[in-house]
Motif scaffolding. Structure first.
Motif, mmCIF file in Angstrom:
data_model
loop_
_atom_site.group_PDB
_atom_site.id
_atom_site.type_symbol
_atom_site.label_atom_id
_atom_site.label_comp_id
_atom_site.label_asym_id
_atom_site.label_seq_id
_atom_site.Cartn_x
_atom_site.Cartn_y
_atom_site.Cartn_z
ATOM 1 N N UNK A 153 13.797 1.623 -6.675
ATOM 2 C CA UNK A 153 13.205 1.853 -7.701
ATOM 3 C C UNK A 153 12.373 2.853 -7.930
ATOM 4 N N UNK A 154 11.040 2.290 -7.126
ATOM 5 C CA UNK A 154 10.035 2.971 -6.992
ATOM 6 C C UNK A 154 10.058 4.446 -6.670
ATOM 7 N N UNK A 158 5.722 -5.738 1.374
ATOM 8 C CA UNK A 158 5.339 -4.503 1.503
ATOM 9 C C UNK A 158 6.287 -3.601 2.377
ATOM 10 N N UNK A 159 6.683 -4.006 3.460
ATOM 11 C CA UNK A 159 7.300 -3.428 4.427
ATOM 12 C C UNK A 159 8.866 -2.969 3.841
ATOM 13 N N UNK A 160 9.425 -4.092 3.234
ATOM 14 C CA UNK A 160 10.779 -3.943 2.927
ATOM 15 C C UNK A 160 10.818 -3.026 1.680
ATOM 16 N N UNK A 166 0.567 -1.225 0.098
ATOM 17 C CA UNK A 166 -0.004 -0.072 -0.149
ATOM 18 C C UNK A 166 0.741 1.191 -0.171
ATOM 19 N N UNK A 167 1.779 1.316 0.903
ATOM 20 C CA UNK A 167 2.507 2.458 0.966
ATOM 21 C C UNK A 167 3.505 2.896 -0.160
ATOM 22 N N UNK A 168 3.756 1.797 -0.943
ATOM 23 C CA UNK A 168 4.646 2.159 -2.068
ATOM 24 C C UNK A 168 3.736 2.786 -3.208
ATOM 25 N N UNK A 169 2.379 2.722 -3.017
ATOM 26 C CA UNK A 169 1.540 3.256 -3.987
ATOM 27 C C UNK A 169 1.265 4.658 -3.723
ATOM 28 N N UNK A 170 1.928 5.210 -2.565
ATOM 29 C CA UNK A 170 1.591 6.737 -2.405
ATOM 30 C C UNK A 170 1.981 7.555 -3.667
ATOM 31 N N UNK A 171 3.100 7.391 -4.237
ATOM 32 C CA UNK A 171 3.515 7.983 -5.511
ATOM 33 C C UNK A 171 2.395 7.922 -6.508
ATOM 34 N N UNK A 184 12.158 2.468 0.165
ATOM 35 C CA UNK A 184 11.562 3.723 -0.562
ATOM 36 C C UNK A 184 12.149 4.940 0.212
ATOM 37 N N UNK A 185 11.963 4.665 1.740
ATOM 38 C CA UNK A 185 12.257 5.903 2.495
ATOM 39 C C UNK A 185 14.116 6.097 2.682
#
Ligand SMILES: Nc1ncnc2c1ncn2[C@@H]1O[C@H](COP(=O)(O)OP(=O)(O)OP(=O)(O)O)[C@@H](O)[C@H]1O
Ligand SMILES: [Mg+2]
Lengths: 274, 286, 289
Positions: free
Chosen positions: C239-240, C222-224, B136-141, C229-230
């Protein structure tokens, strides 16, 4: 049977049902069963565990489709469940999220019976089964026998002309079981002999079948292997079970259940009495 | 030991554990005096947290209500700090609550609709499974791209995260309703609609409870995610801002506040749902 | 006597794992479910034809992008990602997930089982775990990034943290759910402490713990990704992050698709393993209208 003038209530013609187990093997739970039950008759189904009794009942109730054959109840082919056929299930089916009285009313409510009227009816049947004092209790607060009584009151209150009970008293103690047998017979008899409902009662207990039934059907691995009329007059007592014709039927039943040994002992005792 | 006595004992132990952790933190702050940036200790003692750190929250006060903001040239003040925290908390909570209502409502409705038949259930099974595995959080962008950084977009993001969980949870819960209850109701003459209202809905409640708690956790995460990337208010915004300057003490204060909020929300929801589960045996009411 | 041994031998006909797998596959290839995927893709296609490609690229573009980027994505090197392809970054993420799940599961399961047996331990650990479990990842991540720096360690620690909490809860619940009747019954049958643990506690708790492991595994991806990402130089999260910076929605969706696919495949394998290891329990989860 031929002397019976009551109209046909239930008719099964070459009914079959098989299941596919999770591992891919097929089981034939009910195999080519046919019979006719006239209105008002009290029929017991007996047979060893796993012989297909519950499956047969579920098909009659319309909860399970036969793989083959026809089922007719009250001149209508069974296509699905309906309030004309009440079921007391083998497992506990009382809704835990409704209070006892709401459970008993439930079927009537589904059919749109006005609140006051259905409460009246529910209350009457709750009294019949001796549970008026727990009217407002949650099902979790009741014992196993009390839950069965709630289930019985529910289907009687719903007014179906056919009642099916699947080992309703199987898990109960001796005394409670006998009390509930009486409750059931009283409810069955309540409106007089002419207006009795048709009852199909599944049991493992040979004595229970003998004291309740007009007719006993014996099943073994999906087949109907015997169909015995019990003509002993009602009300029956424990002594009725000692009548020679009862003993004869019991011997037959025990034989069907593979208990020839026990049946033989009875025979010896009979001869001693004679 | 009696059950009641044990519960009381456990409560005291929990309290003791929290006090012990707080004490260890304090001891650490004295021993480990490394600073992340000059003037900003890695481990800030409680005396710092409740004075200097708390005061610094005034920096995030936009002004108004007769309390001037730091940007307007005023000094940091306790009223401004308190107002600032209250305001940002409120922003976050509004986003969360709106997302919960929208996402939870839609998820539940769709879940029930899809459970109507085995066919529809199978039809949506794979797509939903797929959506659920997307982090989910990776979908923020992606949501930013779609909806920009306005409050509607943020709420939609929270709603999406919650909706997917509630939807999948509902479908699963309906599937798990013991068939004996459905059979019994049908045998008593219940119509499909009555069956839903009187049997399915109450019967899924115990299981829905854990779904709701789970979606609440996701919701808190999602609202932070939404605020992290672009919002100009809310606790997430404060924490991002603090992180940019490595203000660990401010981050810690917000984190504490967050733990308090999440705990209260979990507690509140479980109390609320417990009341709807009067009928269930205690083991299902945990 | 002989008939008894014969039936005992015949009764537990073991369902062969391959067969179970075949059934799982048949369920997955259920035409209606596949049709669901097609409908999903069609809706996506329809929406993308209405909206601009920058907002919502059509599914076939995303799949094509995934296909090309998987082995070679030069644009990524332009943004400063060490390995300019999805494959290497996926591997990096997967490594971290495996390490973190292994460590977190070990800690969580042991702590959970011990806490279920000893009420004092439970009283001490429970509040910590419960509180830790409520901390959103985005609150915890910045601390780890500052404490441990940008890199593998902080991401792995973060995932360990959550996996531990999840498995602690599952293991504890599994062990306390074992009805005391079984243990009492085993005692009356003359089972030793060791036998009770081996024959009773382990088989009785394994299904639930494995279920928890599956959930933890699914969440760990997802957590990883988010912790990468951060702050990270590698991994799918990185990558994202760069793709988001470049507002490359097609690239973002391709990466998400890859993450989703991998998570589904890993979950399917895990599910199959769970079924095998806890076959006595499999029926409980089987579908009924
Ligand atoms: N849903 C099902 N799937 C597979 N097999 C089933 C299913 N339901 C029943 N069977 C099989 O059908 C046979 C008959 O089952 P049924 O429940 O009718 O027995 P029963 O006579 O009611 O037994 P009992 O007296 O123990 O209740 C059994 O061999 C059982 O394993
Ligand atoms: Mg049965």
């Amino acid at each position: 049977m031929s002397t019976n003038v009551a109209p046909r209530m239930i008719e099964l013609v070459h009914v079959e049902r098989s299941f596919r187990r999770a591992d891919g093997t097929d089981v034939k739970a009910v195999n080519d069963v046919s019979f006719v039950i006239p209105e008002g008759e009290f029929v017991c189904l007996v047979g060893p565990s796993g012989c297909g009794k519950s499956t047969l009942l579920q098909m009659l109730a319309g909860l399970l489709e036969p793989s083959d054959g026809d089922i007719v109840v009250g001149n209508k082919p069974v296509t699905g469940p309906g309030p004309d056929r009440g079921v007391v299930f083998q497992k506990d089916s009382v809704f835990p999220w409704m209070r006892v009285i709401d459970n008993v009313e439930y079927g009537l409510k589904c059919r749109g019976v006005p609140a006051a009227e259905r409460r009246e009816i529910a209350w009457t049947y709750l009294k019949h089964v001796g549970l008026s004092h727990v009217e407002r209790a949650w099902p979790r607060e009741l014992s196993g026998g009390m839950l069965k009584r709630v289930a019985i009151a529910t289907v009687f209150a719903n007014g179906g002309r056919v009642l099916m009970l699947d080992e309703p008293f199987g898990a109960l103690d001796y005394v409670t079981r006998h009390q509930l047998q009486d409750v059931l017979l009283n409810l069955w008899n309540a409106d007089g002999a002419g207006t009795r409902r048709t009852v199909i009662f599944v049991t493992h207990d040979v004595d229970e079948a003998l004291s309740l039934a007009d007719r006993i059907m014996v099943f073994r691995s999906g087949n109907k292997v015997d169909d015995i009329a019990v003509k002993v007059s009602r009300p029956r007592t424990t002594d009725s079970l000692l009548l020679p014709e009862m003993v004869e039927i019991k011997r037959k039943l025990l034989h069907h259940l593979g208990l020839d040994h026990a049946a033989g002992l009875d025979a010896v005792a009979d001869e001693a009495v004679a | 030991m009696k059950l009641g006595a044990r519960v009381v004992r456990d409560r005291w132990i929990s309290l003791g554990v929290f006090i012990a952790i707080a004490a260890i933190w304090q001891v650490l702050s004295v021993i480990y005096t490394v600073e992340a940036v000059p003037g900003e200790p890695m481990v800030a003692g409680w005396q710092v947290l409740f004075t200097k750190t708390f005061l610094s929250m005034a920096d995030y006060w936009a002004g108004g209500l007769g309390v001037p903001s730091v940007a307007e040239g005023a000094d940091r003040s306790y009223p401004a700090a308190a107002l600032s925290l209250a305001d940002h908390s409120l922003q976050t909570i509004i986003r969360l609550a709106s997302g919960l209502v929208v996402g939870g409502g839609i998820g539940l409705a769709l879940g029930l609709a899809v459970s109507w038949s085995r066919w529809t259930r199978r039809l949506v099974d794979l797509p939903v499974q797929f959506l659920r595995t997307l982090p989910l959080l990776a979908m923020v962008p992606l949501f930013q791209l779609w909806f920009g950084t306005n409050i509607a977009g943020e709420i939609l993001f929270v709603a999406y995260g919650i909706g997917v969980i509630v939807f999948a949870g509902t479908v699963n819960a309906v599937r798990n309703v013991p068939s004996i209850y459905i059979d019994n109701a049908r045998a008593l003459g219940a119509s499909r609609l009555t069956l839903y209202r009187t049997v399915i809905l109450p019967a899924i409640l115990p299981e829905m409870r854990s779904t709701v708690l789970l979606s609440l956790g996701t919701g808190w995460g999602a609202v932070l995610g939404a605020e992290y990337l672009g919002a100009q208010s809310g606790l997430g915004y404060v924490i991002v801002y603090a992180q940019q300057f490595a203000y660990l003490d401010r981050m810690f204060l917000i984190a504490l506040l967050f733990i308090v909020y999440t705990s209260i929300s979990y507690w509140g929801v479980s109390k609320l749902t417990a009341r709807m589960l009067d009928w269930a045996p205690p083991s299902q009411r945990l | 006597m002989t008939t008894v041994t014969a039936t005992v031998k015949a009764a537990p006909r073991r369902v062969r794992p391959l067969r179970l797998f075949a059934y799982g596959l048949a369920a997955a290839l259920d035409p209606l479910r596949l049709a669901g995927l097609v409908v999903f893709a069609l809706i996506w296609e329809g929406l993308s034809s209405v909206l601009s490609t920058i907002i919502l690229p059509p599914p076939q573009n995303v799949v094509a992008r995934l296909w090309t980027d998987f082995l070679d994505a030069p644009s990524l090197s332009y943004y400063g990602v060490a390995n300019p392809n999805l494959y290497a970054n996926l591997l990096y993420t997967a490594e971290n997930v495996v390490i973190a799940v292994a460590i977190g599961a070990a800690i969580g399961i042991v702590a959970g089982l011990v806490s279920a047996r000893f009420s004092l331990v439970r009283a001490i650990i429970n509040p910590v775990m419960m509180t830790a479990g409520t901390v959103p990842i985005l609150i915890a991540a910045p601390f780890l990034l500052i404490w441990f720096g940008v890199g593998r360690l902080s991401a792995v620690c973060l995932v360990i943290f959550y996996v531990t909490v999840i498995l602690y809860l599952f293991a504890q619940r599994a062990a306390s759910n074992v009805s005391p009747i079984y243990e009492e019954f085993a005692r009356t049958l003359g089972a030793s402490q060791r036998q009770i643990v081996v024959d009773l506690l382990i088989p009785a708790t394994v299904p639930e713990i494995l279920g928890g492991l599956r959930i933890a595994l699914a969440g760990a991806w997802g957590l990883e990704a988010v912790s990468e990402l951060l702050g990270s130089q590698e991994g799918m999260g990185k990558v994202l992050e760069v793709l988001a910076g470049a507002t490359d929605s097609e690239g973002i969706m391709a990466s998400l698709l890859l993450l989703g696919l991998v998570a589904i495949i890993v979950d399917a394998i895990a599910g199959w393993a769970v079924k095998r290891l806890a076959s006595w329990n499999a029926g409980l989860s089987s579908e009924r209208n």
